[in-house]
Design a protein around this motif. Structure first.
Motif, PDB file in Angstrom:
ATOM      1  N   ARG A   1       7.160 -45.332  31.954  1.00 48.67           N
ATOM      2  CA  ARG A   1       7.743 -44.459  32.964  1.00 48.67           C
ATOM      3  C   ARG A   1       8.596 -43.356  32.348  1.00 48.67           C
ATOM      4  N   GLU A   2       9.290 -43.672  31.269  1.00 49.61           N
ATOM      5  CA  GLU A   2      10.155 -42.669  30.651  1.00 49.61           C
ATOM      6  C   GLU A   2       9.368 -41.564  29.952  1.00 49.61           C
ATOM      7  N   ARG A   3       8.046 -41.685  29.919  1.00 50.90           N
ATOM      8  CA  ARG A   3       7.195 -40.641  29.337  1.00 50.90           C
ATOM      9  C   ARG A   3       6.671 -39.665  30.389  1.00 50.90           C
ATOM     10  N   ILE A   4       7.041 -39.848  31.661  1.00 53.84           N
ATOM     11  CA  ILE A   4       6.441 -39.070  32.747  1.00 53.84           C
ATOM     12  C   ILE A   4       7.381 -37.988  33.256  1.00 53.84           C
ATOM     13  N   VAL A   5       6.812 -36.803  33.478  1.00 54.86           N
ATOM     14  CA  VAL A   5       7.489 -35.663  34.082  1.00 54.86           C
ATOM     15  C   VAL A   5       6.754 -35.317  35.369  1.00 54.86           C
ATOM     16  N   THR A   6       7.461 -34.812  36.376  1.00 53.15           N
ATOM     17  CA  THR A   6       6.836 -34.487  37.661  1.00 53.15           C
ATOM     18  C   THR A   6       6.864 -32.982  37.923  1.00 53.15           C
ATOM     19  N   ASP A   7       5.877 -32.508  38.681  1.00 56.38           N
ATOM     20  CA  ASP A   7       5.755 -31.083  39.009  1.00 56.38           C
ATOM     21  C   ASP A   7       5.240 -30.979  40.446  1.00 56.38           C
ATOM     22  N   PRO A   8       5.945 -30.279  41.339  1.00 56.45           N
ATOM     23  CA  PRO A   8       5.490 -30.188  42.737  1.00 56.45           C
ATOM     24  C   PRO A   8       4.254 -29.323  42.924  1.00 56.45           C
ATOM     25  N   GLY A   9       3.827 -28.605  41.897  1.00 54.78           N
ATOM     26  CA  GLY A   9       2.576 -27.844  42.001  1.00 54.78           C
ATOM     27  C   GLY A   9       2.665 -26.631  42.908  1.00 54.78           C
ATOM     28  N   ILE A  10       3.686 -25.822  42.717  1.00 58.07           N
ATOM     29  CA  ILE A  10       3.831 -24.616  43.527  1.00 58.07           C
ATOM     30  C   ILE A  10       2.584 -23.733  43.345  1.00 58.07           C
TER      31      ILE A  10
END
Length: 338
Positions: free
Chosen positions: A236-245
């Motif tokens: 989990r600590e390897r994951i980044v999130t992006d809302p995809g604008i």
């Protein structure tokens, strides 16, 4: 029914709450409690359950050795002939390495892509995408440039070649929905990955995007893809999130997501914001040409920082670095004289 907690991000004095996601300058003492089709309720962060407080305030893990206690720049280096704003600008090995050398002084990460995912773009064959990207990454490393490199791809074979050539992380705009085997590669190599929300494929995603509730649907999608990634062995600590604008979203959808960007902190992971030169900036800012959208891009990037976004994916790295320096000087927490 799922409850989503949206921290109300604050900057400047008086600094009366805990840091938001470990930020040095953004803090929070109140949150908005959201449930589908129900009124939004404002509550004190101190009254939230301890796991909720920890999720919203805990420092995010470093990314490619780069700490996330302050805003970081991911510089866009497209080695494609048809990207929406810089297609062809860096399509040769020489121009790509030259631009990477410039970015090394301005960006914390360089994001290299060999397939345009702009609205209406067609899929690039795997071998061609590898040809475009792996040789550039290898040349950058041979030139002595040590800045972390992200490979912007949806495909496992492309990512594998990039990592072998010297890349450090994967940026998947499809969040493993296009090529699930990419998740296995990320787990095997134990590298960071950015998972982005998108509705539909690039060829058709802007035809008629619709949502019942764009905030909840983006959050639900990202939560599902995070769970999928973890099920395939990605920490989990390897994951980044992006809302995809801009990916399967109208102008109104984009603005709603940006106004409520801090909601993504409810996932407890770093937020990457990619808005640079996008169409909605041209629509609102009245700039038809993508290269004329730098000012609007900076405005939205600084807005993202005030909502606690940790990573800004941008084309104009020098200008963004300058803007961040000025904003950070205004936001910096004053030290007590007592």
């Amino acid at each position: 029914m799922t409850t989503r907690l949206q921290p109300i991000a604050r900057v400047g004095a008086p600094y009366s709450g805990p840091s938001l996601a470990g930020s040095a300058d953004v803090w929070c003492d109140m949150v908005l409690s959201r449930r589908r089709d129900e009124p939004v309720v404002q509550v004190a962060l101190a009254d939230c359950a301890e796991p909720d407080r920890a999720r919203l305030t805990a420092p995010r893990p470093s990314l490619c050795g780069v700490s996330l206690d302050r805003p970081r720049i991911m510089g866009v280096l497209n080695v494609t002939p048809d990207s929406f704003s810089d297609g062809g600008d860096h399509a040769t090995l020489k121009t790509a390495v030259t631009r990477a050398r410039q970015m090394a002084d301005e960006a914390d990460i360089i994001d290299i892509g060999g397939e345009s995912t702009r609205p209406g773009a067609s899929e690039v064959p795997i071998d061609e995408e590898i040809r475009r990207t792996a040789r550039v990454i290898a040349a950058i490393r041979e030139a002595g440039i040590t800045t972390p490199i992200s490979i912007d791809t949806r495909k496992a074979r492309v990512a594998e070649a990039a990592l072998d050539a010297g890349a450090d992380m994967v940026n998947d705009v499809a969040a493993f929905t296009f090529d699930p085997e990419l998740a296995d590669l990320v787990a095997e190599r134990d590298v960071p990955v950015c998972l982005m929300h998108a509705q539909g494929q690039p060829e058709t995603m802007q035809d008629d995007p619709r949502y019942d509730d764009v905030l909840f649907e983006v959050m639900d999608f990202l939560e599902d893809r995070i769970a999928f990634a973890q099920s395939r062995g990605i920490a989990r600590e390897r994951i980044v999130t992006d809302p995809g604008i801009g990916f399967g979203k109208t102008l109104e959808h984009n603005v709603t997501l940006l106004r409520n960007l801090s909601l993504l902190h409810d996932l407890g992971l770093p937020i990457l914001l990619g808005v640079s030169r996008k169409r909605f900036i041209g629509s609102i800012g009245q700039a038809a040409d993508a290269k004329d959208r730098m000012a609007g891009s900076l405005a939205v990037a600084l807005h993202g920082i005030q909502h606690g976004a940790q990573i800004l994916r941008v084309h104009d790295t020098y200008e963004t670095r300058q803007a961040i320096r000025l904003q950070q000087a205004m936001m910096e927490r004053e030290q007590s004289s007592g």
